[in-house]
Each structure stands twice: as structure tokens, then as C-alpha cells.
Motif scaffolding. Structure first.
Motif, PDB file in Angstrom:
ATOM      1  N   ARG A   1      45.652  44.102  34.904  1.00  0.00           N
ATOM      2  CA  ARG A   1      46.848  44.871  35.388  1.00  0.00           C
ATOM      3  C   ARG A   1      46.897  44.777  36.968  1.00  0.00           C
ATOM      4  NH1 ARG A   1      45.230  51.075  35.255  1.00  0.00           N
ATOM      5  NH2 ARG A   1      43.239  50.373  35.710  1.00  0.00           N
ATOM      6  N   PRO A   2      48.179  45.102  37.357  1.00  0.00           N
ATOM      7  CA  PRO A   2      48.797  45.002  38.777  1.00  0.00           C
ATOM      8  C   PRO A   2      47.776  45.762  39.668  1.00  0.00           C
ATOM      9  CG  PRO A   2      50.354  46.064  37.598  1.00  0.00           C
ATOM     10  CD  PRO A   2      49.528  45.680  36.710  1.00  0.00           C
ATOM     11  N   TYR A   3      47.533  45.206  40.883  1.00  0.00           N
ATOM     12  CA  TYR A   3      46.691  45.969  41.843  1.00  0.00           C
ATOM     13  C   TYR A   3      47.167  47.408  42.072  1.00  0.00           C
ATOM     14  CZ  TYR A   3      44.379  47.218  46.170  1.00  0.00           C
ATOM     15  OH  TYR A   3      43.774  47.920  47.096  1.00  0.00           O
ATOM     16  N   GLU A   4      48.718  47.424  42.393  1.00  0.00           N
ATOM     17  CA  GLU A   4      49.043  48.668  42.476  1.00  0.00           C
ATOM     18  C   GLU A   4      48.634  49.866  41.463  1.00  0.00           C
ATOM     19  OE1 GLU A   4      53.500  50.132  43.614  1.00  0.00           O
ATOM     20  OE2 GLU A   4      53.602  48.997  41.873  1.00  0.00           O
ATOM     21  N   GLU A   5      48.809  49.451  39.967  1.00  0.00           N
ATOM     22  CA  GLU A   5      48.449  50.251  39.054  1.00  0.00           C
ATOM     23  C   GLU A   5      47.025  50.522  38.968  1.00  0.00           C
ATOM     24  OE1 GLU A   5      48.316  49.869  34.243  1.00  0.00           O
ATOM     25  OE2 GLU A   5      50.029  49.420  35.404  1.00  0.00           O
ATOM     26  N   TRP A   6      46.146  49.547  39.188  1.00  0.00           N
ATOM     27  CA  TRP A   6      44.664  49.475  39.066  1.00  0.00           C
ATOM     28  C   TRP A   6      44.165  50.229  40.017  1.00  0.00           C
ATOM     29  CZ3 TRP A   6      40.893  47.416  42.549  1.00  0.00           C
ATOM     30  CH2 TRP A   6      39.516  47.388  41.969  1.00  0.00           C
ATOM     31  N   VAL A   7      44.508  50.218  41.417  1.00  0.00           N
ATOM     32  CA  VAL A   7      43.931  50.809  42.351  1.00  0.00           C
ATOM     33  C   VAL A   7      44.261  52.857  42.410  1.00  0.00           C
ATOM     34  CG1 VAL A   7      45.786  50.849  44.112  1.00  0.00           C
ATOM     35  CG2 VAL A   7      43.400  50.743  45.097  1.00  0.00           C
ATOM     36  N   SER A   8      45.292  52.861  41.909  1.00  0.00           N
ATOM     37  CA  SER A   8      45.832  54.320  41.440  1.00  0.00           C
ATOM     38  C   SER A   8      44.671  55.044  40.663  1.00  0.00           C
ATOM     39  CB  SER A   8      47.269  54.421  41.033  1.00  0.00           C
ATOM     40  OG  SER A   8      47.167  53.932  39.562  1.00  0.00           O
ATOM     41  N   ASP A   9      43.968  54.388  39.945  1.00  0.00           N
ATOM     42  CA  ASP A   9      43.016  54.939  38.840  1.00  0.00           C
ATOM     43  C   ASP A   9      41.517  54.993  39.670  1.00  0.00           C
ATOM     44  OD1 ASP A   9      44.611  55.292  36.896  1.00  0.00           O
ATOM     45  OD2 ASP A   9      44.244  53.474  35.708  1.00  0.00           O
ATOM     46  N   LEU A  10      41.478  54.376  40.731  1.00  0.00           N
ATOM     47  CA  LEU A  10      40.310  54.459  41.520  1.00  0.00           C
ATOM     48  C   LEU A  10      39.885  55.879  41.839  1.00  0.00           C
ATOM     49  CD1 LEU A  10      40.162  51.328  43.725  1.00  0.00           C
ATOM     50  CD2 LEU A  10      39.143  51.699  41.289  1.00  0.00           C
ATOM     51  N   PRO A  11      38.751  56.292  41.858  1.00  0.00           N
ATOM     52  CA  PRO A  11      38.354  57.817  42.168  1.00  0.00           C
ATOM     53  C   PRO A  11      38.681  58.082  43.818  1.00  0.00           C
ATOM     54  CG  PRO A  11      36.258  56.708  41.885  1.00  0.00           C
ATOM     55  CD  PRO A  11      37.406  55.840  41.420  1.00  0.00           C
TER      56      PRO A  11
ATOM     57  N   VAL B   1      49.974  39.178  37.986  1.00  0.00           N
ATOM     58  CA  VAL B   1      49.599  39.508  36.504  1.00  0.00           C
ATOM     59  C   VAL B   1      50.118  38.485  35.561  1.00  0.00           C
ATOM     60  CG1 VAL B   1      49.722  41.144  34.955  1.00  0.00           C
ATOM     61  CG2 VAL B   1      49.355  41.999  37.042  1.00  0.00           C
ATOM     62  N   SER B   2      51.389  38.076  35.741  1.00  0.00           N
ATOM     63  CA  SER B   2      51.923  37.054  34.859  1.00  0.00           C
ATOM     64  C   SER B   2      51.109  35.648  34.716  1.00  0.00           C
ATOM     65  CB  SER B   2      53.510  36.742  35.195  1.00  0.00           C
ATOM     66  OG  SER B   2      53.355  36.184  36.535  1.00  0.00           O
ATOM     67  N   GLU B   3      50.529  35.099  35.866  1.00  0.00           N
ATOM     68  CA  GLU B   3      49.777  34.049  35.893  1.00  0.00           C
ATOM     69  C   GLU B   3      48.468  34.262  35.181  1.00  0.00           C
ATOM     70  OE1 GLU B   3      51.357  32.212  40.132  1.00  0.00           O
ATOM     71  OE2 GLU B   3      49.686  33.781  40.058  1.00  0.00           O
ATOM     72  N   VAL B   4      47.908  35.639  35.338  1.00  0.00           N
ATOM     73  CA  VAL B   4      46.337  35.517  34.934  1.00  0.00           C
ATOM     74  C   VAL B   4      46.417  36.076  33.453  1.00  0.00           C
ATOM     75  CG1 VAL B   4      43.981  36.922  35.177  1.00  0.00           C
ATOM     76  CG2 VAL B   4      45.511  36.100  37.245  1.00  0.00           C
TER      77      VAL B   4
ATOM     78  N   GLU C   1      46.599  36.653  49.826  1.00  0.00           N
ATOM     79  CA  GLU C   1      47.340  37.927  50.253  1.00  0.00           C
ATOM     80  C   GLU C   1      47.197  38.919  49.245  1.00  0.00           C
ATOM     81  OE1 GLU C   1      49.180  38.642  53.089  1.00  0.00           O
ATOM     82  OE2 GLU C   1      48.252  36.768  53.914  1.00  0.00           O
ATOM     83  N   LEU C   2      46.799  40.278  49.459  1.00  0.00           N
ATOM     84  CA  LEU C   2      46.792  41.089  48.452  1.00  0.00           C
ATOM     85  C   LEU C   2      48.059  41.805  48.219  1.00  0.00           C
ATOM     86  CD1 LEU C   2      44.978  42.731  46.646  1.00  0.00           C
ATOM     87  CD2 LEU C   2      44.326  44.222  48.475  1.00  0.00           C
ATOM     88  N   ASP C   3      48.709  41.680  47.076  1.00  0.00           N
ATOM     89  CA  ASP C   3      49.999  42.223  46.948  1.00  0.00           C
ATOM     90  C   ASP C   3      50.087  43.324  45.781  1.00  0.00           C
ATOM     91  OD1 ASP C   3      51.373  40.530  48.789  1.00  0.00           O
ATOM     92  OD2 ASP C   3      51.341  38.757  47.177  1.00  0.00           O
ATOM     93  N   ASP C   4      51.077  43.895  45.630  1.00  0.00           N
ATOM     94  CA  ASP C   4      50.906  44.937  44.437  1.00  0.00           C
ATOM     95  C   ASP C   4      50.973  44.355  43.248  1.00  0.00           C
ATOM     96  OD1 ASP C   4      51.356  47.027  46.345  1.00  0.00           O
ATOM     97  OD2 ASP C   4      53.351  47.642  46.252  1.00  0.00           O
ATOM     98  N   ASP C   5      51.232  43.146  42.986  1.00  0.00           N
ATOM     99  CA  ASP C   5      51.140  42.489  41.838  1.00  0.00           C
ATOM    100  C   ASP C   5      50.016  41.574  41.576  1.00  0.00           C
ATOM    101  OD1 ASP C   5      52.455  41.902  39.172  1.00  0.00           O
ATOM    102  OD2 ASP C   5      53.004  39.949  39.842  1.00  0.00           O
ATOM    103  N   THR C   6      49.135  41.642  42.427  1.00  0.00           N
ATOM    104  CA  THR C   6      48.013  40.718  42.661  1.00  0.00           C
ATOM    105  C   THR C   6      47.181  41.385  41.217  1.00  0.00           C
ATOM    106  OG1 THR C   6      47.625  40.744  44.872  1.00  0.00           O
ATOM    107  CG2 THR C   6      45.645  40.466  43.699  1.00  0.00           C
ATOM    108  N   ALA C   7      46.642  40.317  40.488  1.00  0.00           N
ATOM    109  CA  ALA C   7      45.837  40.493  39.216  1.00  0.00           C
ATOM    110  C   ALA C   7      44.634  41.144  39.225  1.00  0.00           C
ATOM    111  CB  ALA C   7      45.829  39.405  38.416  1.00  0.00           C
TER     112      ALA C   7
END
Length: 56
Positions: free
Chosen positions: A41-51, A24-27, A4-10
Motif C-alpha cells: 500500500r502507499p505510505y499515505e494509506e498505510w500510516v493512516s491505519d497505525l494506532p 507502489v507501482s514499482e513494488v 525520500e519518503l513520499d505519500d506513494d512510497t511502497a
């Protein structure tokens, strides 16, 4: 581990890999399974930086 793709996915900033099933904590301890980077970074933060490709 789930596929599953969650907000905390690494997500790796170096190789841009979305590590499904890992938080993130596992990776961050062992590094990215693909490239070994600890720049995770967590997916939620990472995706916010995408153009935004929807803008004209």
C-alpha cells in the motif's frame, strides 16, 4: 530511486517494511524487496491505519 519518503512510497502490510525510494507501482509487480509479499500500500494509506500513540 530516491531516499525520500513520499505519500506513494511502497509499504508492506506483511512485514511492515517502508520501502524508501520505491513507489507502489514499482513494488507491487515484483513484491516487497524484504519479504516478497504483494500486499503493498502507499505510505499515505498505510500510516493512516497505525494506532494513534498520542491519545491518553
Amino acid at each position: 530511486m530516491s531516499n525520500e519518503l513520499d505519500d506513494d512510497t511502497a509499504c508492506c502490510d506483511d512485514c511492515q517494511e517502508i520501502n524508501l525510494g520505491f513507489t507502489v507501482s514499482e513494488v507491487v509487480e515484483c513484491g516487497c524487496p524484504v519479504c516478497g509479499s504483494h500486499n503493498i500500500r502507499p505510505y499515505e494509506e498505510w500510516v493512516s491505519d497505525l494506532p494513534d500513540v498520542t491519545k491518553d
